[in-house]
Design a protein around this motif. Structure first.
Motif, PDB file in Angstrom:
ATOM      1  N   SER A   2      -8.664   1.119  -7.570  1.00 49.16           N
ATOM      2  CA  SER A   2      -7.456   0.561  -8.145  1.00 49.16           C
ATOM      3  C   SER A   2      -7.577   0.541  -9.668  1.00 49.16           C
ATOM      4  O   SER A   2      -7.973  -0.462 -10.267  1.00 49.16           O
ATOM      5  CB  SER A   2      -7.232  -0.854  -7.596  1.00 49.16           C
ATOM      6  OG  SER A   2      -6.045  -1.387  -8.124  1.00 49.16           O
ATOM      7  N   THR A   5      -5.504  -2.180 -11.616  1.00 45.57           N
ATOM      8  CA  THR A   5      -6.080  -3.516 -11.723  1.00 45.57           C
ATOM      9  C   THR A   5      -7.061  -3.603 -12.884  1.00 45.57           C
ATOM     10  O   THR A   5      -7.014  -4.539 -13.692  1.00 45.57           O
ATOM     11  CB  THR A   5      -6.797  -3.890 -10.415  1.00 45.57           C
ATOM     12  OG1 THR A   5      -5.863  -3.833  -9.333  1.00 45.57           O
ATOM     13  CG2 THR A   5      -7.364  -5.303 -10.496  1.00 45.57           C
ATOM     14  N   SER A  62     -13.021  -8.790  -3.110  1.00 44.56           N
ATOM     15  CA  SER A  62     -12.453  -8.394  -4.402  1.00 44.56           C
ATOM     16  C   SER A  62     -13.115  -7.113  -4.904  1.00 44.56           C
ATOM     17  O   SER A  62     -12.451  -6.233  -5.466  1.00 44.56           O
ATOM     18  CB  SER A  62     -12.614  -9.524  -5.424  1.00 44.56           C
ATOM     19  OG  SER A  62     -13.977  -9.714  -5.774  1.00 44.56           O
ATOM     20  N   VAL A  65     -11.787  -4.174  -2.887  1.00 46.55           N
ATOM     21  CA  VAL A  65     -10.465  -3.746  -3.343  1.00 46.55           C
ATOM     22  C   VAL A  65     -10.570  -2.843  -4.566  1.00 46.55           C
ATOM     23  O   VAL A  65      -9.794  -1.897  -4.735  1.00 46.55           O
ATOM     24  CB  VAL A  65      -9.591  -4.986  -3.663  1.00 46.55           C
ATOM     25  CG1 VAL A  65      -8.306  -4.581  -4.367  1.00 46.55           C
ATOM     26  CG2 VAL A  65      -9.268  -5.752  -2.380  1.00 46.55           C
ATOM     27  N   GLN A  73      -7.335   7.801   2.670  1.00 45.98           N
ATOM     28  CA  GLN A  73      -6.344   6.749   2.503  1.00 45.98           C
ATOM     29  C   GLN A  73      -4.931   7.223   2.846  1.00 45.98           C
ATOM     30  O   GLN A  73      -4.106   6.437   3.308  1.00 45.98           O
ATOM     31  CB  GLN A  73      -6.366   6.238   1.053  1.00 45.98           C
ATOM     32  CG  GLN A  73      -7.714   5.699   0.608  1.00 45.98           C
ATOM     33  CD  GLN A  73      -8.102   4.432   1.335  1.00 45.98           C
ATOM     34  OE1 GLN A  73      -7.285   3.536   1.520  1.00 45.98           O
ATOM     35  NE2 GLN A  73      -9.348   4.361   1.779  1.00 45.98           N
ATOM     36  N   LYS A 205      -3.404  -9.058  -5.202  1.00 44.67           N
ATOM     37  CA  LYS A 205      -3.968  -7.723  -5.001  1.00 44.67           C
ATOM     38  C   LYS A 205      -4.643  -7.619  -3.636  1.00 44.67           C
ATOM     39  O   LYS A 205      -4.487  -6.611  -2.933  1.00 44.67           O
ATOM     40  CB  LYS A 205      -4.996  -7.436  -6.106  1.00 44.67           C
ATOM     41  CG  LYS A 205      -5.478  -5.991  -6.147  1.00 44.67           C
ATOM     42  CD  LYS A 205      -4.385  -5.074  -6.659  1.00 44.67           C
ATOM     43  CE  LYS A 205      -4.858  -3.645  -6.791  1.00 44.67           C
ATOM     44  NZ  LYS A 205      -3.815  -2.768  -7.363  1.00 44.67           N
ATOM     45  N   ILE A 206      -5.366  -8.644  -3.257  1.00 45.22           N
ATOM     46  CA  ILE A 206      -6.025  -8.640  -1.950  1.00 45.22           C
ATOM     47  C   ILE A 206      -4.994  -8.615  -0.829  1.00 45.22           C
ATOM     48  O   ILE A 206      -5.142  -7.873   0.155  1.00 45.22           O
ATOM     49  CB  ILE A 206      -6.960  -9.855  -1.813  1.00 45.22           C
ATOM     50  CG1 ILE A 206      -8.186  -9.687  -2.729  1.00 45.22           C
ATOM     51  CG2 ILE A 206      -7.416 -10.039  -0.365  1.00 45.22           C
ATOM     52  CD1 ILE A 206      -9.113 -10.879  -2.744  1.00 45.22           C
ATOM     53  N   SER A 208      -1.932  -7.423  -0.969  1.00 48.72           N
ATOM     54  CA  SER A 208      -1.302  -6.098  -0.955  1.00 48.72           C
ATOM     55  C   SER A 208      -2.233  -5.054  -0.340  1.00 48.72           C
ATOM     56  O   SER A 208      -1.808  -4.227   0.480  1.00 48.72           O
ATOM     57  CB  SER A 208      -0.931  -5.699  -2.392  1.00 48.72           C
ATOM     58  OG  SER A 208      -0.401  -4.389  -2.424  1.00 48.72           O
ATOM     59  N   TRP A 209      -3.521  -5.095  -0.732  1.00 46.77           N
ATOM     60  CA  TRP A 209      -4.492  -4.152  -0.188  1.00 46.77           C
ATOM     61  C   TRP A 209      -4.653  -4.335   1.318  1.00 46.77           C
ATOM     62  O   TRP A 209      -4.704  -3.358   2.074  1.00 46.77           O
ATOM     63  CB  TRP A 209      -5.843  -4.361  -0.881  1.00 46.77           C
ATOM     64  CG  TRP A 209      -6.962  -3.573  -0.256  1.00 46.77           C
ATOM     65  CD1 TRP A 209      -7.302  -2.276  -0.497  1.00 46.77           C
ATOM     66  CD2 TRP A 209      -7.895  -4.039   0.733  1.00 46.77           C
ATOM     67  NE1 TRP A 209      -8.381  -1.905   0.277  1.00 46.77           N
ATOM     68  CE2 TRP A 209      -8.768  -2.964   1.036  1.00 46.77           C
ATOM     69  CE3 TRP A 209      -8.067  -5.265   1.374  1.00 46.77           C
ATOM     70  CZ2 TRP A 209      -9.796  -3.083   1.965  1.00 46.77           C
ATOM     71  CZ3 TRP A 209      -9.107  -5.394   2.302  1.00 46.77           C
ATOM     72  CH2 TRP A 209      -9.953  -4.308   2.583  1.00 46.77           C
ATOM     73  N   ALA A 212      -1.699  -2.862   3.256  1.00 49.76           N
ATOM     74  CA  ALA A 212      -1.770  -1.401   3.334  1.00 49.76           C
ATOM     75  C   ALA A 212      -2.876  -0.951   4.274  1.00 49.76           C
ATOM     76  O   ALA A 212      -2.703  -0.008   5.061  1.00 49.76           O
ATOM     77  CB  ALA A 212      -1.979  -0.814   1.936  1.00 49.76           C
ATOM     78  N   GLU A 213      -4.030  -1.623   4.207  1.00 53.18           N
ATOM     79  CA  GLU A 213      -5.160  -1.250   5.063  1.00 53.18           C
ATOM     80  C   GLU A 213      -4.859  -1.539   6.532  1.00 53.18           C
ATOM     81  O   GLU A 213      -5.204  -0.749   7.422  1.00 53.18           O
ATOM     82  CB  GLU A 213      -6.405  -2.011   4.622  1.00 53.18           C
ATOM     83  CG  GLU A 213      -7.684  -1.593   5.333  1.00 53.18           C
ATOM     84  CD  GLU A 213      -8.100  -0.169   5.042  1.00 53.18           C
ATOM     85  OE1 GLU A 213      -8.862   0.397   5.855  1.00 53.18           O
ATOM     86  OE2 GLU A 213      -7.670   0.392   4.014  1.00 53.18           O
TER      87      GLU A 213
END
Length: 259
Positions: A2, A5, A62, A65, A73, A205-206, A208-209, A212-213
């Protein structure tokens, strides 16, 4: 990885530090009592709300990520890989997949279980449990950083009150007013920076990740089911197409907001 970030964090810190240095010495913004109040208080409050293991898991997530990964991906690449394995397995059976390189750890676990002779239901159950564990851990990790984001400004205000009390109790001695006001102002600054430049963005961020994951893993779970059932590649693509459509719809919605 990322990069957004890391770039955002670097730019934020750089801009703030440059603004400090342009007006005066950067050393004026370093105050040990303020650091003790904000950092110590924030850590203490977070440890009260969450266990030691949950805090360390949040720190580990963290890094997960942010760090580079060799896993595939892109959803379309996963579908292409599934089509390739379907064509191989329909000709040579599940054992023919043993030497296929699967560049995704979650997908690789599912394929390994199929090759080892596990039933389709057992493989599905195992992968769904792994997916649920990921979502639960991500939710807790996001909560840890949200707790840090809540606590840091609060302890910044506590430090401000401490500094004001010290200042008001020693108004007869002008030499104490400066240090006391320094503690009062800097604790608020530290708390705001921790919350808004690190903790709260990391919590988002976590989340959102993890979303998606989890979506990627759901696609893999359905792909594994297609492999186990020996579906025709065209049927498999029809079954997995909604994942790509959802991604496309989300992208179009974001582009619409920007315009």
């Amino acid at each position: 990885m990322s990069f957004s970030t890391l770039i955002g964090l670097f730019l934020g810190l750089t801009i703030v530090l440059l603004a400090m240095a342009m007006g005066s010495s950067i050393l004026l913004f370093i105050n040990v009592p303020s650091i003790m109040i904000v950092f110590g208080g924030t850590i203490a409050a977070t440890m009260i709300r969450y266990s030691m293991a949950e805090v360390f898991n949040a720190i580990g997530m963290s890094f997960k990520v942010l760090k580079p990964t060799d896993d595939i991906q892109d959803l379309s690449q996963l579908i292409d890989l599934t089509e390739e394995m379907l064509r191989i397995s329909r000709k040579g059976g599940m054992l023919a997949l043993e030497n296929i390189e699967v560049n995704n750890a979650f997908y690789r676990d599912g394929v390994r279980m199929l090759v080892d002779g596990y039933s389709k239901d057992l493989v599905q159950q195992s992968l769904k449990e792994q997916n649920k564990l990921l979502v639960d851990r991500a939710e807790t990790s996001s909560g840890v950083f949200s707790a840090i984001g809540d606590a840091a400004p609060a302890f910044g205000m506590i430090g401000t009150l401490v500094g004001l009390i010290q200042m008001l109790s020693n108004l007869s001695d002008p030499s104490t007013i400066g240090p006391a006001m320094s503690v009062a102002m800097l604790t608020t600054l530290y708390g705001a920076m921790i919350a808004n430049l690190f903790a709260l963005p990391m919590a988002d961020k976590i989340s959102s990740w993890a979303h998606a994951e989890a979506n990627r893993q759901h696609l893999i779970i359905d792909a594994i089911e297609s492999l186990a059932s020996g579906h025709n590649p065209a049927v498999m693509r029809d079954l997995l197409l909604p994942y790509l459509q959802g991604k496309k719809a989300k992208s179009e919605a974001l582009n619409g907001k920007e315009s």
